[in-house]
Design a protein around this motif. Sequence first.
Motif, PDB file in Angstrom:
ATOM      1  N   THR B  14      36.725  34.963  51.145  1.00 32.30           N
ATOM      2  CA  THR B  14      37.360  35.721  50.074  1.00 32.30           C
ATOM      3  C   THR B  14      38.538  34.901  49.556  1.00 32.30           C
ATOM      4  O   THR B  14      39.355  34.418  50.339  1.00 32.30           O
ATOM      5  N   VAL B  15      38.601  34.748  48.248  1.00 39.02           N
ATOM      6  CA  VAL B  15      39.684  33.972  47.635  1.00 39.02           C
ATOM      7  C   VAL B  15      40.561  34.919  46.817  1.00 39.02           C
ATOM      8  O   VAL B  15      40.039  35.736  46.033  1.00 39.02           O
ATOM      9  N   ASN B  16      41.870  34.825  47.036  1.00 40.04           N
ATOM     10  CA  ASN B  16      42.820  35.551  46.182  1.00 40.04           C
ATOM     11  C   ASN B  16      43.009  34.729  44.919  1.00 40.04           C
ATOM     12  O   ASN B  16      43.486  33.585  44.985  1.00 40.04           O
ATOM     13  N   VAL B  17      42.614  35.283  43.790  1.00 37.32           N
ATOM     14  CA  VAL B  17      42.602  34.496  42.549  1.00 37.32           C
ATOM     15  C   VAL B  17      43.458  35.161  41.478  1.00 37.32           C
ATOM     16  O   VAL B  17      43.621  36.394  41.475  1.00 37.32           O
ATOM     17  N   PRO B  18      44.009  34.366  40.568  1.00 29.30           N
ATOM     18  CA  PRO B  18      44.686  34.961  39.407  1.00 29.30           C
ATOM     19  C   PRO B  18      43.644  35.641  38.516  1.00 29.30           C
ATOM     20  O   PRO B  18      42.519  35.166  38.420  1.00 29.30           O
ATOM     21  N   THR B  19      44.037  36.732  37.888  1.00 23.93           N
ATOM     22  CA  THR B  19      43.097  37.377  36.972  1.00 23.93           C
ATOM     23  C   THR B  19      42.763  36.401  35.843  1.00 23.93           C
ATOM     24  O   THR B  19      43.599  35.594  35.430  1.00 23.93           O
TER      25      THR B  19
END
Lengths: 435, 96
Positions: B14-19
């Motif tokens: 799971t990657v935390n990404v900018p919208t």
Amino acid sequence: MSAPSPAPIPASPLSLRPDGPVEIVPGIHWIGALDPGLRSFDVIMKTANGTTYNAYAVRGTDGVAVIDTVDRACAAEFLARLEAVARYDEITVLVLNHLEPDHTGAVHELLRRAPQAHVLVSPRGMQILRALLGDEADRYRISAVKTGDSIPLGGRSLRFFTTPNVHWPDTQCTWVEEDGILFTCDLFGSHYCDGRLFDDLVGDFRFCFEYYYDRLMRPFRSFVAAALDLIEPLDIAVIAPSHGPILRTRPRDYLRQYRRLTSPRFADAAGTDRSLLIFYVSAHGATGQMARAIEAGAAEEPGVRVSLFDLEGGEIAPFIDLIEGADGIVLGTPTINGDAVRTIWDLLVTLGDVETRGKLGAAFGSYGWSGEAVRLVEARLQALKMRLPEPGLRVKFHPNEADLDEARAFGVRLAQHLTGRAQPREIDFADLAAR
Amino acid sequence: MDKATLTFTDVSITVNVPTGTRIIEMSEKVGSGITYGCREGECGTCLTHVIEGGENLSEPSALELRVLSENLAGKDDRLACQCRVLGGAVKVRPGG
């Protein structure tokens, strides 16, 4: 006194060209072209016997369908045969089962002469056809057809089966149920040129049939199997491919042969276990040490059968057969001159011959200065559409105990990705920037 | 910067990404089997199956809709090179 002229060499059946169209059944004709001099096809296949470009005309009471055309260099030969069985204003349908140039080389000219023809391609064929016709596309009636669709010709109809990726995304088959003739385009083809055309009349083309599968169809094995699932229930009397002999003698034998060819080369010895293969090349023993540690770690995971191979000790071909049936491969290479070693590249290049999509892949290796090899191998594995859940493992010089522990842990994690027991990880976008 | 999460189930990451992030920007980096071809929404190589969170993705363009249709894609399939993560959680795997 001059020497007598040598006697002329009798024409070989390979070069005997049928004078005109060749009837398959009344109302359905072969109208293709022979190319006996071709010795290399698409740069990827040798063609000792040349090839044929098969196209067909199917007559109904309401019109004529043309199925596929030929290579551009043979367009005149194709058009002459077509003119012998139909007027251009009788052509109501042009089916293009596949849009590679060797089957669409006469499309422009045919449509100029028969602009009323309704052009039918698979859904995936649409974008290729638009590119092929360019500005001319708007002049013609073009539709996509898919499995279940049919077109009446009067007394005969064409039914379509969408069989993608055998060996292009656009491939489809066309079925004339009334006569039991299946037009398969490249599926069931052979590069074998013999003017006698039918499988019961031509020379021994068996190796060409299997060689053709190996070079063109094998990388799409699962798609070929799916295509067979669709067409096996049909009551087929004749398989009419786009290259080589028309198959009318026990056509089901050819279906069975394709089934056999799509089966793994080795029986599934691992039972329900997942198969993980580790291949390595080691210059001074360091990459070999890593390989054995990864093997030991992966072997700890229940349900995974791990195998280790020194790549320099074997031939590439049997390894490729083994990989075709495996769930994952791990490749170890030192970095030499800023690159992976040639033996690894030989394997990676040859992997294009089999289906690798979705398999697990990983890379590792020792290095002295810069260690580029692991990244290069990973890039190739990604290009082969494999999944690489673990970043590659690199060790400078010989691995110490901590390095070997990490290699064992690497092996465990890889095996767990095969069994579905891998620990989910969460990372931040910024952490990926360096990758 | 607003954040979202993007999960690739085939590599368990799971990657935390900018919208606004396109799926293809992350899939290559995490080693997912979602691979790219033309990157222009033409070839369909990056067909992606959306397992959860389809409502958190940008609406498909006319181009993407056409390519999805021509690739006989299912209702939960998207092109990774075209769609952007707008927020929340999205879970994907290779399509096709």
